[in-house]
Design an enzyme around this catalytic site. Structure first.
Site, mmCIF file in Angstrom:
data_model
loop_
_atom_site.group_PDB
_atom_site.id
_atom_site.type_symbol
_atom_site.label_atom_id
_atom_site.label_comp_id
_atom_site.label_asym_id
_atom_site.label_seq_id
_atom_site.Cartn_x
_atom_site.Cartn_y
_atom_site.Cartn_z
ATOM 1 C CB ALA A 42 -0.906 0.270 1.434
ATOM 2 C CD GLN A 60 6.710 -3.790 0.786
ATOM 3 O OE1 GLN A 60 6.849 -2.442 -0.334
ATOM 4 N NE2 GLN A 60 7.919 -5.109 0.191
ATOM 5 C CG ASP A 89 -9.737 1.720 5.372
ATOM 6 O OD1 ASP A 89 -10.623 1.920 4.434
ATOM 7 O OD2 ASP A 89 -8.093 1.053 5.250
#
Length: 510
Positions: free
Chosen positions: A131, A135, A285
């Site tokens: 991301a 990671q 999220d």
């Protein structure tokens, strides 16, 4: 301090990328855009080949990690960026090419201040996810446990610092221009974004968030949070239990594995409601890539970098607003908005209730599968301007997460409706928190806390007003006005005169 010319150069550079993706068209056409901002957008667009359909998400991904995170924040603000832009920004995947494993191994060595081989038996060099901020690699610890290692990208903190510095500067310039943008409070939006990223850039805080969420979700056994390996976690490395499940985005695999998709959808909705309404601390999220199905129709969540928190008073208001919209009690919903200060007092409660009815009633007549929290929020955003409602930063994450959860739940069960799934939970929570028993309990707790503070209050009063000293009180003195004359006080003259008079008196008496 960064010079304004540097900020302008960065904005023009980023604006050029936005222009090539057609992402400046909305800014140029919006009548609420200040003239200086429109001119800057035209300069950035000059000579660029602009596509007919704007690609906002692609533009921000091309700019870099900080822009991706900013785009995810702006996806919660359709009132600021427009419905089309907000919808497009929702598809930001936060994915970037991975950093070579040699760089990651060096970062692990620096973070642990020792060879990673002393902590891990093996680490897979190919990441399972990469991301914008970090990671993830799969690994096995020296004691044989399979874990996930999340490692910050080297240099990401410096990149974010530079970008946020310019975002803050630009937001301040725009807000100072007044008008509609001042009401939307862009500086507050950037400040909220800054706090979010500060939490994400410290992986110990993410670990603490995961641990806190796990404790608060004990009442929802079908929603699990991976355990944190604190001995292998630092500010730049997070190690946690490996989740071996099927992503909720893979509907085909879920069906093949025999999962009950409607049950999974209800579990997700109830878990979110418990987090947001009952606990006031929620995973902000919860997109499909961060949710996994586990055996027994359970759900596990990962990635706790963005978390939301709401205090009890705001949660009571929120629950009443949701329940009022569910039941059609628009008058009570309007009253709550005024009690909470969301709508300025100079507006009329009845008029606001009518505006809410215009938003809610069309949805009440829709088929279950066509009703949407997202549609409701869009309708509410459309009336905020008429009633001078300012941005409420503590609700931005909640609004975003509500839409996200509804989208995931609907992908699992197209017939589910967040209103219907939420009503029993919200009704029970309101009865528990606002019923007669709760009112009496709250009053008793408040009074007991007040009594407990009385000794400290008395001591503070005594310090402010101490007992008089041992000497007898002084007699009152007659007030004498003091005046100035030529820089000398009449009092000095009076003193000399009094002394002379006393001398003459003694001479006469003698």
């Amino acid at each position: 301090m960064t010079a304004p010319a540097v900020h302008l150069w960065r904005l023009l550079k980023w604006g050029r990328i936005l222009a090539r993706h057609g992402a400046l068209q909305g800014i140029e056409r919006d009548p609420n855009t200040p003239a200086p901002v429109r001119r800057l957008a035209r300069i950035a667009r000059f000579g660029a080949r602009v596509p007919k359909v704007p690609r906002y998400a692609d533009a921000l991904q091309a700019i870099g990690p900080a822009a991706i995170k900013l785009g995810q924040t702006l996806a919660t603000r359709p009132d600021m960026v427009g419905d089309a832009a907000a919808l497009d920004l929702m598809r930001l995947q936060d994915a970037l090419p991975p950093v070579p494993y040699e760089t990651i191994h060096a970062a692990l060595t620096r973070a642990f201040q020792r060879d990673p081989a002393e902590l891990f038996r093996s680490i897979e060099p190919v990441p399972v996810g990469a991301a914008s901020i970090a990671q993830v690699h799969r690994a096995v610890t020296t004691d044989g446990r399979t874990v996930a290692i999340k490692v910050l990208r080297p240099g990401v903190e410096e990149d974010f610092t530079r970008a946020i510095d310019t975002y803050e500067w630009a937001a301040a310039q725009v807000e100072a221009m007044g008008g509609e943008l001042s009401r939307l409070r862009p500086r507050l939006t950037i400040e909220t974004f800054k706090r979010w990223t500060a939490r994400e850039l410290d992986l110990r805080r993410e670990a603490a968030s995961a641990s806190e969420l796990a404790d608060s979700m004990l009442a929802e056994p079908d929603f699990t949070v991976p355990k944190i390996d604190w001995q292998r976690t630092t500010g730049k490395v997070l190690t946690l239990e490996w989740i071996d499940g099927i992503k909720l985005s893979n509907r085909t695999a879920l069906i093949a594995a025999g999962y009950d998709l409607p049950q999974l959808a209800n579990t997700l909705v109830h878990a979110f409601l418990r987090q947001a309404i009952a606990e006031g601390f929620f995973h902000a999220d919860m997109h499909q890539g961060n949710l996994f199905a586990l055996p027994g129709n359970k759900i596990a969540a990962i990635d706790f970098g963005i978390m939301g928190r709401i205090d009890r008073r705001a949660r009571v208001w929120l629950a009443e607003i949701l329940y009022g919209l569910i039941t059609g009690n628009y008058k009570r919903v309007a009253e709550i908005h005024f009690e909470a200060g969301y709508v300025p007092a100079h507006h009329n409660v009845a008029e606001f209730a009518t505006a809410l009815r215009a938003v809610g009633e069309p949805m009440r007549g829709m088929a279950v599968k066509d009703m949407s929290i997202g549609m409701m929020l869009d309708g509410l955003f459309n009336i905020t301007r008429d009633f001078d409602m300012q941005t409420q930063p503590h609700l931005l994450l909640l609004q975003k997460t509500m839409v996200m959860v509804e989208g995931v739940a609907t992908s699992l069960d197209p017939e589910i409706n967040l209103w219907d799934a939420a009503a029993p939970f919200v009704r029970e929570w309101i009865r528990t928190e606002l019923g007669p028993e709760a009112a009496v309990a709250d009053r008793i707790i408040t009074d007991l806390r007040t009594f407990a503070r009385l000794p400290d209050l008395i001591r503070n009063i005594e310090r402010r007003f101490p007992n008089p000293p041992g000497a007898p009180p002084e007699p009152p003195l007659r007030h004498i006005e003091i005046v100035r004359f030529g820089g000398w006080r009449y009092a000095a003259v009076a003193l000399v005169s009094a002394t002379a008079s006393l001398g003459v008196g003694w001479m006469l008496w003698g």
